[in-house]
Each structure stands twice: as C-alpha cells, then as structure tokens.
Design a protein around this motif. Structure first.
Motif, PDB file in Angstrom:
ATOM      1  N   LEU A 289      14.163   5.944  -2.956  1.00  0.00           N
ATOM      2  CA  LEU A 289      13.716   7.327  -2.773  1.00  0.00           C
ATOM      3  C   LEU A 289      12.313   7.357  -2.172  1.00  0.00           C
ATOM      4  CD1 LEU A 289      13.897  10.400  -3.219  1.00  0.00           C
ATOM      5  CD2 LEU A 289      13.155  10.015  -5.577  1.00  0.00           C
ATOM      6  N   LEU A 290      11.409   6.548  -2.700  1.00  0.00           N
ATOM      7  CA  LEU A 290      10.041   6.502  -2.180  1.00  0.00           C
ATOM      8  C   LEU A 290      10.014   5.944  -0.759  1.00  0.00           C
ATOM      9  CD1 LEU A 290       8.302   5.215  -5.419  1.00  0.00           C
ATOM     10  CD2 LEU A 290       8.011   7.467  -4.392  1.00  0.00           C
ATOM     11  N   GLN A 291      10.822   4.936  -0.519  1.00  0.00           N
ATOM     12  CA  GLN A 291      10.893   4.347   0.815  1.00  0.00           C
ATOM     13  C   GLN A 291      11.382   5.371   1.838  1.00  0.00           C
ATOM     14  OE1 GLN A 291      13.230   0.797   0.761  1.00  0.00           O
ATOM     15  NE2 GLN A 291      12.879   0.293   2.895  1.00  0.00           N
ATOM     16  N   GLN A 292      12.293   6.221   1.403  1.00  0.00           N
ATOM     17  CA  GLN A 292      12.884   7.221   2.285  1.00  0.00           C
ATOM     18  C   GLN A 292      11.918   8.359   2.594  1.00  0.00           C
ATOM     19  OE1 GLN A 292      16.439   8.861   0.581  1.00  0.00           O
ATOM     20  NE2 GLN A 292      17.059   9.917   2.447  1.00  0.00           N
ATOM     21  N   CYS A 293      11.112   8.740   1.613  1.00  0.00           N
ATOM     22  CA  CYS A 293      10.313   9.966   1.731  1.00  0.00           C
ATOM     23  C   CYS A 293       8.891   9.762   2.226  1.00  0.00           C
ATOM     24  CB  CYS A 293      10.244  10.665   0.367  1.00  0.00           C
ATOM     25  SG  CYS A 293      11.812  11.304  -0.225  1.00  0.00           S
ATOM     26  N   CYS A 294       8.261   8.669   1.847  1.00  0.00           N
ATOM     27  CA  CYS A 294       6.804   8.546   2.042  1.00  0.00           C
ATOM     28  C   CYS A 294       6.433   8.351   3.501  1.00  0.00           C
ATOM     29  CB  CYS A 294       6.258   7.380   1.231  1.00  0.00           C
ATOM     30  SG  CYS A 294       6.304   7.664  -0.538  1.00  0.00           S
ATOM     31  N   THR A 295       5.421   9.081   3.931  1.00  0.00           N
ATOM     32  CA  THR A 295       4.836   8.877   5.253  1.00  0.00           C
ATOM     33  C   THR A 295       3.858   7.719   5.183  1.00  0.00           C
ATOM     34  OG1 THR A 295       2.969  10.349   4.844  1.00  0.00           O
ATOM     35  CG2 THR A 295       5.000  11.355   5.697  1.00  0.00           C
ATOM     36  N   ILE A 296       3.310   7.340   6.333  1.00  0.00           N
ATOM     37  CA  ILE A 296       2.373   6.211   6.385  1.00  0.00           C
ATOM     38  C   ILE A 296       1.175   6.468   5.485  1.00  0.00           C
ATOM     39  CG2 ILE A 296       0.781   4.949   7.878  1.00  0.00           C
ATOM     40  CD1 ILE A 296       2.790   5.327  10.143  1.00  0.00           C
ATOM     41  N   GLN A 297       0.600   7.679   5.584  1.00  0.00           N
ATOM     42  CA  GLN A 297      -0.589   7.971   4.787  1.00  0.00           C
ATOM     43  C   GLN A 297      -0.276   8.002   3.296  1.00  0.00           C
ATOM     44  OE1 GLN A 297      -1.381  11.410   7.478  1.00  0.00           O
ATOM     45  NE2 GLN A 297      -3.507  10.877   7.120  1.00  0.00           N
ATOM     46  N   GLU A 298       0.864   8.556   2.941  1.00  0.00           N
ATOM     47  CA  GLU A 298       1.229   8.637   1.531  1.00  0.00           C
ATOM     48  C   GLU A 298       1.530   7.259   0.965  1.00  0.00           C
ATOM     49  OE1 GLU A 298       3.192  13.091   1.829  1.00  0.00           O
ATOM     50  OE2 GLU A 298       4.394  11.299   2.137  1.00  0.00           O
ATOM     51  N   SER A 299       2.169   6.408   1.761  1.00  0.00           N
ATOM     52  CA  SER A 299       2.483   5.062   1.282  1.00  0.00           C
ATOM     53  C   SER A 299       1.207   4.252   1.073  1.00  0.00           C
ATOM     54  CB  SER A 299       3.414   4.346   2.263  1.00  0.00           C
ATOM     55  OG  SER A 299       2.752   4.071   3.483  1.00  0.00           O
ATOM     56  N   ALA A 300       0.180   4.526   1.881  1.00  0.00           N
ATOM     57  CA  ALA A 300      -1.089   3.816   1.700  1.00  0.00           C
ATOM     58  C   ALA A 300      -1.681   4.088   0.323  1.00  0.00           C
ATOM     59  CB  ALA A 300      -2.074   4.227   2.796  1.00  0.00           C
ATOM     60  N   ASP A 301      -1.494   5.305  -0.171  1.00  0.00           N
ATOM     61  CA  ASP A 301      -2.009   5.646  -1.499  1.00  0.00           C
ATOM     62  C   ASP A 301      -1.273   4.899  -2.610  1.00  0.00           C
ATOM     63  OD1 ASP A 301      -3.795   7.439  -0.386  1.00  0.00           O
ATOM     64  OD2 ASP A 301      -2.392   9.111  -0.512  1.00  0.00           O
ATOM     65  N   LEU A 302      -0.040   4.504  -2.356  1.00  0.00           N
ATOM     66  CA  LEU A 302       0.780   3.878  -3.394  1.00  0.00           C
ATOM     67  C   LEU A 302       0.711   2.348  -3.376  1.00  0.00           C
ATOM     68  CD1 LEU A 302       3.993   6.083  -3.024  1.00  0.00           C
ATOM     69  CD2 LEU A 302       2.062   6.442  -4.560  1.00  0.00           C
ATOM     70  N   GLN A 303       0.255   1.779  -2.269  1.00  0.00           N
ATOM     71  CA  GLN A 303       0.236   0.326  -2.150  1.00  0.00           C
ATOM     72  C   GLN A 303      -0.584  -0.333  -3.250  1.00  0.00           C
ATOM     73  OE1 GLN A 303      -0.948  -0.790   1.865  1.00  0.00           O
ATOM     74  NE2 GLN A 303       0.524   0.670   2.724  1.00  0.00           N
ATOM     75  N   ALA A 304      -1.751   0.240  -3.542  1.00  0.00           N
ATOM     76  CA  ALA A 304      -2.627  -0.360  -4.555  1.00  0.00           C
ATOM     77  C   ALA A 304      -1.950  -0.385  -5.922  1.00  0.00           C
ATOM     78  CB  ALA A 304      -3.946   0.405  -4.634  1.00  0.00           C
ATOM     79  N   THR A 305      -1.220   0.673  -6.240  1.00  0.00           N
ATOM     80  CA  THR A 305      -0.525   0.724  -7.533  1.00  0.00           C
ATOM     81  C   THR A 305       0.508  -0.398  -7.633  1.00  0.00           C
ATOM     82  OG1 THR A 305      -0.804   3.121  -7.672  1.00  0.00           O
ATOM     83  CG2 THR A 305       0.906   2.139  -9.052  1.00  0.00           C
ATOM     84  N   ILE A 306       1.288  -0.597  -6.575  1.00  0.00           N
ATOM     85  CA  ILE A 306       2.306  -1.654  -6.599  1.00  0.00           C
ATOM     86  C   ILE A 306       1.646  -3.022  -6.712  1.00  0.00           C
ATOM     87  CG2 ILE A 306       4.257  -2.683  -5.385  1.00  0.00           C
ATOM     88  CD1 ILE A 306       4.649  -0.029  -3.950  1.00  0.00           C
ATOM     89  N   GLU A 307       0.584  -3.236  -5.941  1.00  0.00           N
ATOM     90  CA  GLU A 307      -0.109  -4.532  -5.979  1.00  0.00           C
ATOM     91  C   GLU A 307      -0.640  -4.842  -7.376  1.00  0.00           C
ATOM     92  OE1 GLU A 307      -1.622  -4.283  -1.318  1.00  0.00           O
ATOM     93  OE2 GLU A 307      -2.945  -3.677  -2.964  1.00  0.00           O
ATOM     94  N   GLN A 308      -1.168  -3.821  -8.048  1.00  0.00           N
ATOM     95  CA  GLN A 308      -1.734  -4.024  -9.385  1.00  0.00           C
ATOM     96  C   GLN A 308      -0.669  -4.248 -10.451  1.00  0.00           C
ATOM     97  OE1 GLN A 308      -4.114  -0.532 -10.011  1.00  0.00           O
ATOM     98  NE2 GLN A 308      -5.566  -1.047  -8.382  1.00  0.00           N
ATOM     99  N   CYS A 309       0.494  -3.605 -10.283  1.00  0.00           N
ATOM    100  CA  CYS A 309       1.519  -3.617 -11.340  1.00  0.00           C
ATOM    101  C   CYS A 309       2.679  -4.557 -11.062  1.00  0.00           C
ATOM    102  CB  CYS A 309       2.060  -2.197 -11.553  1.00  0.00           C
ATOM    103  SG  CYS A 309       0.813  -0.976 -12.000  1.00  0.00           S
ATOM    104  N   LEU A 310       2.646  -5.275  -9.943  1.00  0.00           N
ATOM    105  CA  LEU A 310       3.814  -6.055  -9.524  1.00  0.00           C
ATOM    106  C   LEU A 310       4.226  -7.080 -10.576  1.00  0.00           C
ATOM    107  CD1 LEU A 310       5.825  -6.359  -7.250  1.00  0.00           C
ATOM    108  CD2 LEU A 310       4.269  -7.988  -6.154  1.00  0.00           C
TER     109      LEU A 310
END
Length: 477
Positions: A289-310
């Motif tokens: 769902l996130l992969q389908q919806c997020c724009t480039i700018q929005e995905s940039a905001d989420l990258q840090a969260t994934i990196e921290q919680c992976l």
C-alpha cells in the motif's frame, strides 16, 4: 471554512430519546463549560457525575465523529455529546474560536504573551511538558519537529474513529458468527468513507479508512484468525490507495510539481509504524500500500523510520523491498545496490542492474546469484525481457547450466504460457521448450518422469491439432 448548519433533529437522529432528554437537561443546567472550536474540532468539559471531556469532529456536511470520556456504551451518542451539540446550535456565541484567539494574540507584544503563558502554566501545570518541548526547539528544527495543527487534527480524527471501531469489535474474543456481523457493520464505515471522498472530504475519508485498517489488524488476535478480516483489510487498503492517489493526481494537475500533503504524510507514517507491529499476514499488504501511494517526497520522510526499525521488523524482506523502492524512486541508486547486496536480495540487485542498462554486470550476477522459480518468472514477464534481444534464451541457458531442477519448473511455466496461443510461431516455441525440458529431465536423472509428463500434456491439449502436427514432426520428442 463553512461550518455545518445543524438542527435539533440532526441530534435526535444520532441518539436515543432518553439521551436526548438527559442531554437537553444538562444543556439547560449549564453542564457545558469552556467550549472551544479549533479548525473542525468542537470540544468542552461536561460536568456530569464526573467532569468529562467531550469533542465533536465537524465537516461541511455534518458530524464526522464524536468522542466522550464517559463509560457510556449504549446506542447512539451519550447525553454529554448531546449537551455539547445543543450548545453549538443554541448558544454559539459562548464558544471560543481558537483561530480567532490566535489571530488576536499574534498582535500582542512579547512581554504580554509571556505573562499569558505564565498564567496558563500556573493554572494548568500539565501544559508544562508541552511548553518544554517547544522551548527546547531551535529555529532551524522547530518547523520540522513541531506537529502542525493540521497534522494534530488528522491524528485526533483517526484516534476517535479507532475508538469507535474498537467498541464495535467489543471487549472479548470473537467467534466466527460474531466476526461476520462486525465486518458487516464495519462495511458501513467503508461506504461512508467513499461517500465523503466523493464530496471532496478526502482527509476525513482517509482517516476513517486508516482507523479501520489499524483496528482490524490490532484486533486480529482476538478472532479465530481466518481469512475474513485480512480480506476486509485488503478491501480497506484498496479503497485507501484509490482515494490517496486521486489526491496526489489532483494536486499535480496543471502545476507539474509534486506537492506533499501533510495529512497524507501523517497517514503514511501511521501505516508504516503499524507494519512493524502487525501480524505477518498483514505486513506485505501494508508495505505494498505504501509502495503504491507514496510520492518521492513522501517516501523520503519514511526512509529514516525504516532504516531505524529494520532490525525489529517481523518481516524483514517486506520492509527491505519497501526501502529499496523508496531509494529507487529518489534516485539513490548507490543505496539500492548496497542494500540489495547487504540483504542478499539477489532479485532486487539483478533487476536494478538491468533497469540501469548495466547488462554485463546483470548477466554476471545472474550466473553467480541463484534466484527462485518465481523470481526468474518475474524477470521473464518484465519489460526487461522484451527490451533486451534474446533475453529469454540467454536466461534459460544460465538457469539450465546452474540450476537444472529450477529450470524444469521455469520451462514448465513457459510451455503452459505458449501453448495457450493458437499461433504457429508460439506452437513452435512450445515444441522447442519441450525438447529442452526432455534434456533437463535426462540431465537430472529424472527420465522416468518425462513420459508421464508428456502423456498428461497430450491429454490436456488433445484438441490442438496444429500443435501436435508441429511436435510430432520432430521425432526427438
């Protein structure tokens, strides 16, 4: 901002006769104190058996959601909500508009504002922790760290609907017949969200769907854990994606510029955090769902969260694929390749090299990094296979040399695909694939399986006369 024109009849429709009568008494007794309106949120304290916090989320067409801290769990709204709504209808002059108040305060000198803050903190010590957060912010980080009023509103609406949906689930373990009844009830929320989206109330619509997804996943362990709830969550996610992408499309029409919507960003952040807590059956659904919806700018905001919680992910591969996609969208190709190598995601690595037209490196990776049958098939079905001349034949040679057992399964899929066509050239491909498959059976010491395979194949496609004319002309099969 056009507030709704509510009437007493609107209130009656939302509650029982008893709640309306008692709420009317509360209103006339002056039980509502300090009513305030901030954006679309109407809130106050209602003095009943105890002081209760009451709030109503408004929208142009009426009431979006309500919330009261009282223990009422009966039908419709409680008497405290009724009292607040009657205040809105009959004595709107006593409601303090926060927006108007802020506009007035913005014109006051700094010293006077500090006196006001000091008075507020002395009267309400609980505000000290909030003030401390803002006081510790620098000018550079304050605008990035502090939640906006819009973002706070989104979180409040989602929280309100989560509580309503949780009440619909009830406090106990759910038997199968109970779950079916609840899902039918929740379908009404989905339809309401769709109706709001058609009216242009997309933020409220997405808040409802966000809450439905969240609470359905949270309450999944309280069910028999069959497929009904995952199917419902998938339906909510599909509807969410359709509405969210419509918002993105409408924002970029005529401007050619991607605009980041704060409410969308808040929803995506909440869904991402949920994906790290959900049962495995839901994680890939949320990441897709996130992969389908997020724009480039929005995905940039989420990258840090994934990196921290992976490292805490219950489905590391799903989150790695999501992070990889975000890197790729942002043009961070170096990060893509490093992530694929570090996580031994061979398919992602090979696909990226082919996409970047680094074909020599991609073919070398294919020779040294084995893939699964499904991953080879994805490559054969991708645009890469049609862009690169001779791709299918070269890929099949590599798989046959390095993984003959896997190659048997790949050839089987190719045969089933080409045999569906009635074109002569596809039947000729089918013949060639059958010849290669027979050689693989011999190579893998599985010759005893070839005759049953071919017999079954002939039986299933016996009506395809042209196919067998072509096959039988080749006496080696």
């Amino acid at each position: 901002m056009q507030l709704p024109n509510l009437t007493r009849d609107h209130i009656r429709q939302r509650c029982t006769a008893q709640s309306f009568t008692r709420g009317t008494e509360y209103f006339h007794d002056g039980a509502i104190s300090n009513p305030v309106l901030h954006d679309w949120t109407l809130s106050a304290t209602c003095h009943g058996t105890y002081p209760y916090r009451v709030s109503v989320e408004l929208m142009p067409t009426g009431i979006a959601a309500t919330r009261c801290s009282c223990p009422y769990d009966g039908e419709g709204e409680c008497k405290h909500i009724v009292a607040l709504l009657l205040t809105y209808i009959q004595t709107p002059d006593i409601i303090c508009s926060i927006d108007a108040l802020i506009a007035t305060l913005s014109e006051k000198p700094k010293a006077q504002l500090l006196r006001i803050i000091s008075e507020l903190l002395s009267r309400t010590p609980d505000l000290a922790s909030v003030a401390r957060v803002y006081a510790n912010m620098t000018e550079e980080t304050g605008s990035e760290t502090a939640p906006t009023a819009h973002e706070l509103t989104v979180c409040a609406i989602v929280t309100t609907y989560r509580e309503r949906i949780d009440r619909a689930f009830g406090p106990d373990f759910l038997e199968q017949h109970q779950l079916q009844k609840i899902i039918t009830h929740l379908e009404g929320f989905v339809q309401h969200a769709k109706s709001l989206a058609h009216l242009g109330e997309t933020e409220l619509s997405l808040s409802i769907l966000d809450a439905l997804i969240h609470q359905s996943i949270v309450r999944y362990p309280d069910t028999l854990q069959r497929q009904e709830l995952p199917r419902f969550v998938k339906k909510c996610a599909t509807t969410f994606a359709q509405i969210a992408m419509n918002v993105e499309d409408s924002a970029s029409i005529g401007s050619g510029i991607e605009i980041v919507h704060a409410p969308l960003r808040e929803h995506y952040q909440m869904l991402l955090e949920l994906s790290f807590e959900a049962e495995p059956i839901f994680i890939s659904l949320l990441t897709r769902l996130l992969q389908q919806c997020c724009t480039i700018q929005e995905s940039a905001d989420l990258q840090a969260t994934i990196e921290q919680c992976l490292d805490e992910s219950p489905d590391r591969q799903a989150h790695v694929h999501l992070l990889f996609d975000f890197y790729f969208q942002a043009g961070r190709i170096g990060e893509c390749l490093r992530l694929a190598r570090r996580e031994r995601e061979n398919y992602l690595l090979i696909q990226t090299l082919f996409t970047l037209q680094q074909e020599a490196a991609a073919w070398q990776a294919l020779e040294t990094h084995p893939l699964s049958v499904d991953e080879y098939w994805c490559l054969l079905e991708s645009p890469i296979a049609t862009r690169i001349r001779g791709f299918t034949d070269k890929l099949l040679r590599i798989v046959s040399d390095s993984q003959p057992d896997t190659a048997i399964a790949v050839y089987d899929r190719l045969i089933e695909k080409t045999v569906l066509s009635r074109r002569r050239e596809d039947y000729e491909k089918t013949r060639d694939y059958l010849m290669a498959l027979r050689e693989l059976y011999t190579q893998c010491d599985q010759e005893n399986q070839w005759i049953p395979y071919l017999t079954h194949f002939r039986k299933r496609h016996a009506r395809k006369r042209l196919l067998f004319q072509i096959i039988d002309a080749q006496h080696t099969i």
